[in-house]
Design an enzyme around this catalytic site. Structure first.
Site, PDB file in Angstrom:
ATOM      1  N   ASP A   9       0.875  -1.271  -0.037  1.00 20.89           N
ATOM      2  CA  ASP A   9       0.097  -0.135   0.044  1.00 20.89           C
ATOM      3  C   ASP A   9       0.865   1.082  -0.060  1.00 20.89           C
ATOM      4  O   ASP A   9       1.673   1.438   0.976  1.00 20.89           O
ATOM      5  CB  ASP A   9      -0.827  -0.200   1.267  1.00 20.89           C
ATOM      6  CG  ASP A   9      -1.878   1.129   1.437  1.00 20.89           C
ATOM      7  OD1 ASP A   9      -1.464   2.098   0.982  1.00 20.89           O
ATOM      8  OD2 ASP A   9      -2.623   0.993   2.183  1.00 20.89           O
ATOM      9  N   ASN A  23      -4.328  13.572 -11.032  1.00 19.24           N
ATOM     10  CA  ASN A  23      -4.985  14.127 -12.307  1.00 19.24           C
ATOM     11  C   ASN A  23      -4.331  15.758 -12.364  1.00 19.24           C
ATOM     12  O   ASN A  23      -3.913  16.231 -11.571  1.00 19.24           O
ATOM     13  CB  ASN A  23      -6.581  13.862 -12.184  1.00 19.24           C
ATOM     14  CG  ASN A  23      -7.011  14.713 -10.854  1.00 19.24           C
ATOM     15  OD1 ASN A  23      -6.711  15.895 -10.741  1.00 19.24           O
ATOM     16  ND2 ASN A  23      -7.986  14.123 -10.309  1.00 19.24           N
ATOM     17  N   GLY A  31      -8.396   5.916  -7.266  1.00 18.17           N
ATOM     18  CA  GLY A  31      -7.503   5.058  -7.369  1.00 18.17           C
ATOM     19  C   GLY A  31      -6.267   5.514  -6.363  1.00 18.17           C
ATOM     20  O   GLY A  31      -6.436   5.838  -5.261  1.00 18.17           O
ATOM     21  N   VAL A  32      -4.958   5.580  -6.866  1.00 17.99           N
ATOM     22  CA  VAL A  32      -3.801   5.899  -6.039  1.00 17.99           C
ATOM     23  C   VAL A  32      -3.969   7.371  -5.561  1.00 17.99           C
ATOM     24  O   VAL A  32      -3.570   7.763  -4.505  1.00 17.99           O
ATOM     25  CB  VAL A  32      -2.527   6.023  -6.926  1.00 17.99           C
ATOM     26  CG1 VAL A  32      -1.373   6.482  -6.306  1.00 17.99           C
ATOM     27  CG2 VAL A  32      -2.180   4.423  -7.291  1.00 17.99           C
ATOM     28  N   ASP A  33      -4.633   8.342  -6.484  1.00 16.53           N
ATOM     29  CA  ASP A  33      -4.609   9.772  -6.105  1.00 16.53           C
ATOM     30  C   ASP A  33      -5.706   9.906  -4.758  1.00 16.53           C
ATOM     31  O   ASP A  33      -5.203  10.425  -4.050  1.00 16.53           O
ATOM     32  CB  ASP A  33      -5.134  10.422  -7.253  1.00 16.53           C
ATOM     33  CG  ASP A  33      -5.150  11.940  -7.271  1.00 16.53           C
ATOM     34  OD1 ASP A  33      -4.389  12.479  -6.349  1.00 16.53           O
ATOM     35  OD2 ASP A  33      -5.775  12.706  -7.983  1.00 16.53           O
ATOM     36  N   TYR A 125      -6.036   4.740 -15.960  1.00 16.86           N
ATOM     37  CA  TYR A 125      -5.628   5.328 -17.331  1.00 16.86           C
ATOM     38  C   TYR A 125      -5.197   4.287 -18.470  1.00 16.86           C
ATOM     39  O   TYR A 125      -4.933   4.815 -19.545  1.00 16.86           O
ATOM     40  CB  TYR A 125      -4.428   6.291 -17.134  1.00 16.86           C
ATOM     41  CG  TYR A 125      -4.800   7.578 -16.405  1.00 16.86           C
ATOM     42  CD1 TYR A 125      -5.924   7.822 -15.845  1.00 16.86           C
ATOM     43  CD2 TYR A 125      -3.894   8.516 -16.335  1.00 16.86           C
ATOM     44  CE1 TYR A 125      -6.533   8.909 -15.235  1.00 16.86           C
ATOM     45  CE2 TYR A 125      -4.339   9.727 -15.711  1.00 16.86           C
ATOM     46  CZ  TYR A 125      -5.439   9.921 -15.274  1.00 16.86           C
ATOM     47  OH  TYR A 125      -5.915  11.166 -14.640  1.00 16.86           O
TER      48      TYR A 125
END
Length: 175
Positions: A9, A23, A31-33, A125
């Site tokens: 993680d 973004n 997601g990751v963001d 993406y």
């Protein structure tokens, strides 16, 4: 110098800097963001808003990177980079490579020793993880070779599962 891959993680990784697959608006997302914003706490969003109100009024360009403090994460810094979105026709591998190179440039400016990367542009993406791994490893190797005295010297790729680990391991072994 070391490059490695691990399943984990990204929000729990102890590294000087973690890279956020952001973004272009820098205001959080999925997601990751989304995970990084949630784990870092509300001060990260405030810091990103300050960037949007000052140096990045139009957002962050694809392939570029910028840093903020990491706040509640175990890292000291979050380096935000915007990967190309294959679903939007952004299929230039140079843009993807730039995400890794620019993130390392920013990390060097912060004088950090260790950086943890996600598989930027894989997942939502649409970039195949095989391509991301190959481009990431190749770009990071070239960056390290071109900056022999600079930090960071410890680069980690943090992936979610065994398939991602196997793909990045293969890219690391490829040479």
């Amino acid at each position: 110098m070391s490059m490695s891959v691990q399943i984990g993680d990204l929000t729990r990784i102890e590294a000087d800097a973690v890279v956020n697959a952001a973004n272009s608006m820098l205001l959080g997302g999925g997601g990751v963001d989304g995970a990084i914003h949630a784990a870092a706490g509300p001060r990260l969003l405030e810091a990103c808003r300050r960037l949007r109100n000052t140096t990045h009024r139009d957002g962050l360009d694809v392939g570029d990177a910028v840093a903020t403090p990491a706040f509640d994460l175990p890292a000291s810094w979050v380096i935000h980079t915007v990967g190309p979105n294959l679903h939007r026709g952004q299929d230039d591998p140079v843009q993807l490579a730039s995400c890794f190179a620019r993130s390392l440039d920013v990390a060097a400016g912060l004088d950090v020793r260790s950086v943890a990367f996600p598989a930027v542009s894989a997942g939502a993406y649409g970039w195949p993880v095989d391509d991301v791994a190959r481009i990431a490893v190749m770009t990071c190797r070239a960056w390290l070779a071109g900056h022999p005295e600079a930090r960071p010297r410890d680069i980690r790729f943090v992936v979610l599962d065994e398939r991602g680990r196997d793909v990045f391991d293969a890219a690391l072994r490829a040479g």
